[in-house]
Design an enzyme around this catalytic site. Structure first.
Site, PDB file in Angstrom:
ATOM      1  N   ASP A 338       0.832  -1.194   0.000  1.00  0.00           N
ATOM      2  CA  ASP A 338       0.000   0.000   0.000  1.00  0.00           C
ATOM      3  C   ASP A 338       0.875   1.256   0.000  1.00  0.00           C
ATOM      4  O   ASP A 338       1.890   1.306   0.703  1.00  0.00           O
ATOM      5  CB  ASP A 338      -0.895  -0.030   1.242  1.00  0.00           C
ATOM      6  CG  ASP A 338      -1.865   1.117   1.306  1.00  0.00           C
ATOM      7  OD1 ASP A 338      -2.663   1.255   0.360  1.00  0.00           O
ATOM      8  OD2 ASP A 338      -1.844   1.856   2.299  1.00  0.00           O
ATOM      9  N   GLU A 373       1.630  -0.273  -5.042  1.00  0.00           N
ATOM     10  CA  GLU A 373       0.766   0.851  -5.378  1.00  0.00           C
ATOM     11  C   GLU A 373       1.721   2.033  -5.547  1.00  0.00           C
ATOM     12  O   GLU A 373       2.245   2.545  -4.554  1.00  0.00           O
ATOM     13  CB  GLU A 373      -0.240   1.106  -4.264  1.00  0.00           C
ATOM     14  CG  GLU A 373      -1.207   2.233  -4.577  1.00  0.00           C
ATOM     15  CD  GLU A 373      -2.177   2.501  -3.436  1.00  0.00           C
ATOM     16  OE1 GLU A 373      -3.347   2.793  -3.713  1.00  0.00           O
ATOM     17  OE2 GLU A 373      -1.748   2.430  -2.260  1.00  0.00           O
TER      18      GLU A 373
END
Length: 662
Positions: A338, A373
């Site tokens: 993330d 990401e």
């Protein structure tokens, strides 16, 4: 009376060796570290750690056993301008604890103090670390080792995927055990999924703001203890720990040939900003763990209040050890990071950052599927295409191009083709393979596929922020009616685009990622930021699933696996047998022709046999097929008694695939 001997600075964390427990804690700036032991009644015994080797404080508890509850108090300067926020009044969680007992509520005792130390003791309110030592019989489990070229990722939430599944026993729904249930595995196998990517299963907590509103952090990105399995998704069956239940699920999925990737959160911690709770790193060594400004403030490049300083040597090793723990103890096959730009911050983003170098040097981790990401909100935070070899990346440019092409008529076919070909301009020149592009139309963050076709505006009122949260840049199209209630003509256009987008996703070069529920027609009622909705809004409603769409999606995935141009993970080159780009007359597109004619019509010949016909206009069209005999194939036609075609008449917003007859 418990007495600590010096013990050893390794292994890191709390480890039972059969005769006692060795405790270690990193702190470069502490003046004293106190181990706090708790009995079953919550009574606390404080023992100063007797030894320090470098920046590792350590001690050994003879006779200590698994199940021992513990925490730490750390003393040192409280000098916020220099980044130090030590406060021995605050019990602290071991950053390496593998289990926690209890929950973190919205309690003022967690306040560490902004300019002055808060003297309220937090021990009674804080969950206790647990020493665990669990043997497990993997029964010869081996990783499925799916090649990247054959990988089809399914992004799912443990609870959202299984909470309403009618064929899973009620006591197992919403849990790790549900992932191992034959009904769920059968769905994944029938669909053709190779890789299940789970939203965070690390121990997370709910932000105080959400608790005040009666909401929870459903997605789980507010991680407190990254080594610990979150017990919220455990069934609580007697004798079965959360760790064992997750292991059982991974083993069952592996037995079915399905990989498991974990979404992990190392960009920020659950301590939030300076007004957030002091639970762990802030009180252990704030200046080492976090990115700070010159005046000691948190550099909030994540938007979550703080950012972990992953370039610090110890923090780098903490992440590597954590990933290896999940790989070794749970046999997971990969990780999705993330806000992955934080991994490479030094503080500017650097492909050669310490954490990237450590991952590349680790033979076990470098063999895993690693997905980033590729952004954060800091300066220079957007880094799509810039991660080092070994990483694949969520491709938001692919997402926006495909939405814009099919739903808005805003993207020309040249741009569409470039992203259909794994966004080669982003990855090929940097020595990456097509699989580096993680193609997605939707993900957990944003509209579901159905909502993309039903809502022009976000509807996030349930989140309690007056609809201010969530993106306003969705590239969606409701086709003239906001919401799920619309007439038959509108629904016909919506369903055509629904299938066109699924087909595009699953037949593009690169690695497709399907959001769980998109194959069923799942809606979140227009909420494009459902991070705090642990309810029927986010849980898949299996009873009302679109069975025809599920079959369509499964047929697409089977078709994908038959086409060498999509599975060999090699870049398409001009003039090779992998791809030919044709106009509506079946003629090869010259460089000049790309910019001429209708920009929403295109034919793509893959591996000299499969012809993808695209009509993204809002009207019917006729295309002349290239030389040869063509027939429909599932899910676009029936091969029995197939009609030999020389032209194709396509409805508005339609995509079709034909196969060349031998």
């Amino acid at each position: 009376m418990a007495v600590l001997t010096h013990g050893s600075p390794t292994p890191s964390g709390a480890h039972f060796d059969g005769k006692g427990i060795n405790f270690t804690l990193f702190s470069a700036h502490a003046e004293q570290v106190t181990l706090c032991l708790f009995d079953e009644q919550g009574q606390e015994r404080q023992i100063a750690m007797p030894a320090r080797t470098g920046d590792i404080w350590h001690g050994y508890l003879p006779g200590g056993k698994p199940g021992q509850r513990y925490g730490y108090r750390v003393s040192g300067p409280f000098e916020p301008s220099r980044g130090h926020r030590f406060n021995p009044h605050k019990l602290l969680i071991d950053p390496r604890t593998r289990a926690l007992e209890g929950k973190v509520g919205d309690d003022p005792r967690f306040t560490g103090g902004v300019s002055q130390p808060d003297v309220r003791d937090s021990a009674a309110a804080l969950p206790k670390c647990l020493v665990i030592h669990e043997e497990y019989d993997w029964q010869g489990d081996k990783p499925p080792a799916i090649p990247w070229g054959n990988t089809v990722i399914y992004e799912a939430h443990v609870r959202g995927l299984t909470q309403l599944h009618p064929d899973i026993p009620p006591e197992l729904r919403g849990t790790y055990a549900a992932l191992a249930h034959p009904a769920l595995i059968e769905h994944l196998k029938t669909l053709g999924i190779t890789t299940l990517e789970l939203l965070p299963v690390q121990f997370h907590i709910d932000e105080p703001r959400l608790q005040k509103m009666g909401l929870s952090n459903y997605w789980g990105y507010n991680v407190l203890a990254p080594f610990a399995v979150d017990p919220d998704y455990a069934s609580g069956r007697e004798g079965i720990s959360p760790l064992r239940e997750l292991r059982d699920a991974v083993k069952a999925l592996h037995n079915a040939g399905i990989e498991v990737i974990l979404d992990v959160v190392f960009n920020h911690s659950a301590e939030l900003d300076v007004f957030g709770p002091t639970l762990c790193q802030r009180g252990i060594d704030n200046a080492s763990y976090y990115w700070l400004t010159p005046d000691g403030e948190y550099d909030n490049i994540t938007g979550c209040g703080n950012a972990l300083r992953l370039s610090h040597p110890y923090v780098t090793q903490w992440v590597i050890d954590c990933l290896n723990y999940w790989r070794d103890s749970c046999h997971v096959d990969g990780f999705r990071f993330d806000l992955g730009t934080v991994l490479g911050r030094t503080p500017a983003f650097d492909q050669h950052a310490p954490l990237f170098a450590a991952l590349a040097a680790d033979e076990r981790l470098s063999a895993c599927k690693l997905i980033a990401e590729p952004w954060d909100i800091g300066l220079g935070g957007y880094q799509l295409g810039n991660f080092p070899t070994g990483f694949s990346e969520w491709n938001d440019q692919y997402r926006d191009a495909m939405r814009g092409f099919w739903l808005r008529g805003e993207v020309p076919r040249g741009t569409f083709a470039q992203h259909f070909a794994a966004s080669s301009s982003l990855f090929e020149q940097r020595g990456r393979l097509p699989s580096a592009s993680i193609n997605q139309i939707t993900a957990h963050d944003g509209f579901t596929l159905l909502d993309l076709l039903c809502f022009n505006q976000k509807h996030n009122q349930m989140n309690g922020e007056e609809n201010r949260d969530g993106s306003d840049n969705n590239h969606s199209n409701n086709f003239g009616c906001e919401g799920l209630v619309a007439d038959a003509a509108i629904w016909q256009r919506r369903k055509a685009c629904q299938r066109a987008l699924l087909t595009t996703l699953l037949l593009s070069q690169g690695t497709p990622m399907l959001l769980a529920g998109d194959e069923q027609g799942h809606s979140q009622q227009g909420n494009n930021n459902a991070y705090c909705q642990n309810n029927i809004l986010t849980w898949l409603d299996w009873g009302s699933a679109d069975r025809a769409l599920m079959t369509f999606t499964a047929d697409l995935i089977r078709l994908r696996q038959q086409i060498p141009a999509l599975t060999q993970d090699q870049w398409w080159q001009s003039g090779d047998s992998n791809v030919q780009w044709l106009d509506s007359q079946g003629q090869a597109l010259s460089d000049a022709a790309w910019e001429q004619g209708c920009q929403q019509q295109l034919q793509i010949l893959l591996s000299q046999r499969w012809l993808v016909l695209i009509n993204a206009t809002d009207h019917e069209c006729e295309m002349h097929l290239p030389e040869g005999e063509w027939e429909g194939i599932p899910p676009f036609g029936v091969s029995d008694h197939a009609e030999r075609l020389t032209t194709w008449r396509g409805s508005a917003h339609t995509i079709c695939v034909l196969i060349k007859r031998d």
